[in-house]
Design an enzyme around this catalytic site. Sequence first.
Site, mmCIF file in Angstrom:
data_model
loop_
_atom_site.group_PDB
_atom_site.id
_atom_site.type_symbol
_atom_site.label_atom_id
_atom_site.label_comp_id
_atom_site.label_asym_id
_atom_site.label_seq_id
_atom_site.Cartn_x
_atom_site.Cartn_y
_atom_site.Cartn_z
ATOM 1 N N THR A 46 -6.154 55.921 -21.925
ATOM 2 C CA THR A 46 -7.209 55.946 -22.627
ATOM 3 C C THR A 46 -6.898 55.160 -24.056
ATOM 4 O O THR A 46 -6.711 54.927 -25.076
ATOM 5 C CB THR A 46 -7.662 57.573 -22.942
ATOM 6 O OG1 THR A 46 -8.724 57.362 -21.924
ATOM 7 C CG2 THR A 46 -9.091 56.936 -23.669
ATOM 8 N N TYR A 133 0.580 63.262 -13.847
ATOM 9 C CA TYR A 133 -0.429 63.127 -13.725
ATOM 10 C C TYR A 133 -0.519 62.158 -12.732
ATOM 11 O O TYR A 133 0.014 60.859 -12.494
ATOM 12 C CB TYR A 133 -0.930 61.677 -14.920
ATOM 13 C CG TYR A 133 -1.420 60.953 -15.729
ATOM 14 C CD1 TYR A 133 -2.916 61.040 -15.122
ATOM 15 C CD2 TYR A 133 -1.429 59.566 -16.452
ATOM 16 C CE1 TYR A 133 -4.012 60.416 -15.343
ATOM 17 C CE2 TYR A 133 -2.280 59.035 -16.513
ATOM 18 C CZ TYR A 133 -3.922 59.884 -16.181
ATOM 19 O OH TYR A 133 -4.578 59.102 -16.474
ATOM 20 N N LYS A 161 -2.351 66.865 -14.745
ATOM 21 C CA LYS A 161 -3.860 66.682 -14.482
ATOM 22 C C LYS A 161 -4.452 65.592 -13.597
ATOM 23 O O LYS A 161 -4.212 64.825 -12.784
ATOM 24 C CB LYS A 161 -3.530 65.017 -15.920
ATOM 25 C CG LYS A 161 -4.851 64.672 -15.589
ATOM 26 C CD LYS A 161 -4.892 63.603 -17.185
ATOM 27 C CE LYS A 161 -6.098 63.042 -17.321
ATOM 28 N NZ LYS A 161 -6.188 61.414 -17.989
ATOM 29 N N ILE A 201 -8.503 66.784 -19.720
ATOM 30 C CA ILE A 201 -8.020 65.772 -20.516
ATOM 31 C C ILE A 201 -9.160 64.552 -20.396
ATOM 32 O O ILE A 201 -9.064 64.295 -19.077
ATOM 33 C CB ILE A 201 -6.844 65.381 -19.973
ATOM 34 C CG1 ILE A 201 -5.555 66.536 -20.546
ATOM 35 C CG2 ILE A 201 -6.151 64.204 -20.995
ATOM 36 C CD1 ILE A 201 -3.646 65.736 -19.563
#
EC number: 4.3.3.7
Length: 282
Positions: A46, A133, A161, A201
């Site tokens: 992001t 991630y 994540k 997240i």
Amino acid sequence: MSSFQGIWVPIVTPFIDGAVDFAALGRLTTHLLESGVAGLVVCGTTGEAAALDKDEQLAVLDAVLERAPAGKVIMGLAGNNLKSLLSLQEQILERAVAALLVPAPYYIRPSQAALESFFATVADASSVPLIVYDIPYRTGVSLDTATLLNIVAHPRIAAVKDCGGNLEKTLALLACGQIEVLCGEDLQLFNALCLGAHGAIAASAHIHPQRFVALLQQVRAQQLDAARSTFMQLVPLIKALFAEPNPAPVKALLAHQGLIGTQLRAPMHDCSAALQTLLRTL
């Protein structure tokens, strides 16, 4: 081992005239932290990290650290050149970060054995915890359940994540009890929390972050009817924020709030006028 429970916001990187807008970044950092979120992730997807050079990434991190208390900042660390990635890691670790958010190497699609070796190498070189991630639709490679369970056995890996879109893998991570599971798919947040995920997240939590915090608190208190109601109120907003490539919609709505400008770095495009209208309505 540090705890990474709660709602973490993968903070956008504001731009002005093509450069990082550090004034806006400072305003946004303070605004989000005052909302009660657990902390911020810098230079995640992001944050348009792939469009920032290494010096810009470190400058963005330094700007956020000026406003954020100790333990409130996770730094993204991504790449497919291991030597370069380890060099950047060394520079990041000179700063007071709580953890590193590390995806699999993108584009090159390494084997499962190579993925285990990669994460072990990065973890061995780290003085802070790692958050794996797992996001195969961006990296081009999927971490098999067995591989991921082997990876998280490393003592410096604290959390995952979870963007894998695989319920079996999510359940296996929760069942293993070795790490914290952070939901990375905003529309799956309620389900994940009810299953036992430790937080999220969530890019959507840029907008009305206190409602995301309330949702987490309601689930923890077993107030499931209230939590379901809170989540269903957030669903139209979450859907709209991902109706076009992230983070264009998020930036458009933050700009509407007067916190930042709308600019993204090419090749990303600004949010369409039609979606901006819908977002403001929501």
